[in-house]
Design an enzyme around this catalytic site. Structure first.
Site, PDB file in Angstrom:
ATOM      1  N   LYS A   6      -5.008  18.038 -50.970  1.00 57.73           N
ATOM      2  CA  LYS A   6      -4.778  17.621 -49.636  1.00 57.73           C
ATOM      3  C   LYS A   6      -3.573  18.563 -49.074  1.00 57.73           C
ATOM      4  O   LYS A   6      -2.639  17.935 -48.486  1.00 57.73           O
ATOM      5  CB  LYS A   6      -4.508  16.251 -49.593  1.00 57.73           C
ATOM      6  CG  LYS A   6      -5.904  15.554 -49.754  1.00 57.73           C
ATOM      7  CD  LYS A   6      -5.929  14.096 -49.406  1.00 57.73           C
ATOM      8  CE  LYS A   6      -6.940  13.180 -49.737  1.00 57.73           C
ATOM      9  NZ  LYS A   6      -8.219  13.731 -49.461  1.00 57.73           N
ATOM     10  N   CYS A   7      -3.312  19.519 -49.357  1.00 55.43           N
ATOM     11  CA  CYS A   7      -2.302  20.572 -49.234  1.00 55.43           C
ATOM     12  C   CYS A   7      -2.745  21.543 -48.339  1.00 55.43           C
ATOM     13  O   CYS A   7      -3.794  22.121 -48.380  1.00 55.43           O
ATOM     14  CB  CYS A   7      -1.722  20.870 -50.501  1.00 55.43           C
ATOM     15  SG  CYS A   7      -0.301  22.226 -50.299  1.00 55.43           S
ATOM     16  N   GLY A   8      -1.908  22.073 -47.530  1.00 55.41           N
ATOM     17  CA  GLY A   8      -2.172  23.465 -46.663  1.00 55.41           C
ATOM     18  C   GLY A   8      -2.402  24.505 -47.563  1.00 55.41           C
ATOM     19  O   GLY A   8      -3.102  25.511 -47.125  1.00 55.41           O
TER      20      GLY A   8
END
Length: 163
Positions: free
Chosen positions: A35-37
């Site tokens: 759930k990271c850029g």
């Protein structure tokens, strides 16, 4: 102690991923988060895996939830996400701490290596990359923002491939 002396749990199922099995190959160790850029880097990691596995590179994904809670999933959820979203087939370990008092021994063996900006010590963010040569020596470190398929990483991989 060599990186290859470390034991780390498998993401799913029982047992450990004994890194000894990778002795004689190069390894790119990357702390993962879903759930990271930077999560789209999974695709580049899979490309590296497909491009270099036959020449002796193992991409080893290591989930960690230490950065803004961006890897909250269960082992089954992490495995399903990696497989269904990015077609990831490279090995993925159990979720571990990469910093702090609970730092996994794998990361204890990695973090003293400096990157091109002379940063060593704690992992700064998700998708920080460490290149290990076939003898278990950490030879390079790459900042999280450096894409897996970047010229810096591919050139470093080419230099340490055993075949």
């Amino acid at each position: 102690m060599s990186v290859f002396d470390v034991q780390i749990g498998a993401l799913t199922g029982d047992g450990f991923v004994g890194l000894e099995q990778f002795r004689g190959t190069a390894m790119l160790v990357v702390n993962l988060a879903s759930k990271c850029g930077l999560t789209p880097q999974y695709a580049g990691l899979q490309v590296l895996h497909e491009t270099y596995a036959d020449r002796g590179l193992t991409v080893l994904g290591v989930p960690s939830n230490q950065f803004a809670g961006q890897e909250p999933g269960t082992p089954a959820e992490i495995a399903e996400f990696a497989r269904s979203t990015f077609g990831a087939t490279f090995p993925i370990t159990e979720k571990v701490d990469v910093n702090g008092a609970g730092r996994h021994p794998l990361y204890a063996a990695l973090v003293d290596t400096a990157d091109d900006e002379d940063h060593s010590g704690d992992v700064r963010w998700n998708f920080e990359k460490f290149l290990v040569d076939p003898d278990g020596v950490v030879v390079a470190r790459f900042a999280p923002q450096v894409a897996p398929e970047s010229p810096e990483i591919t050139a470093a991989i080419e230099r340490v491939l055993p075949r």
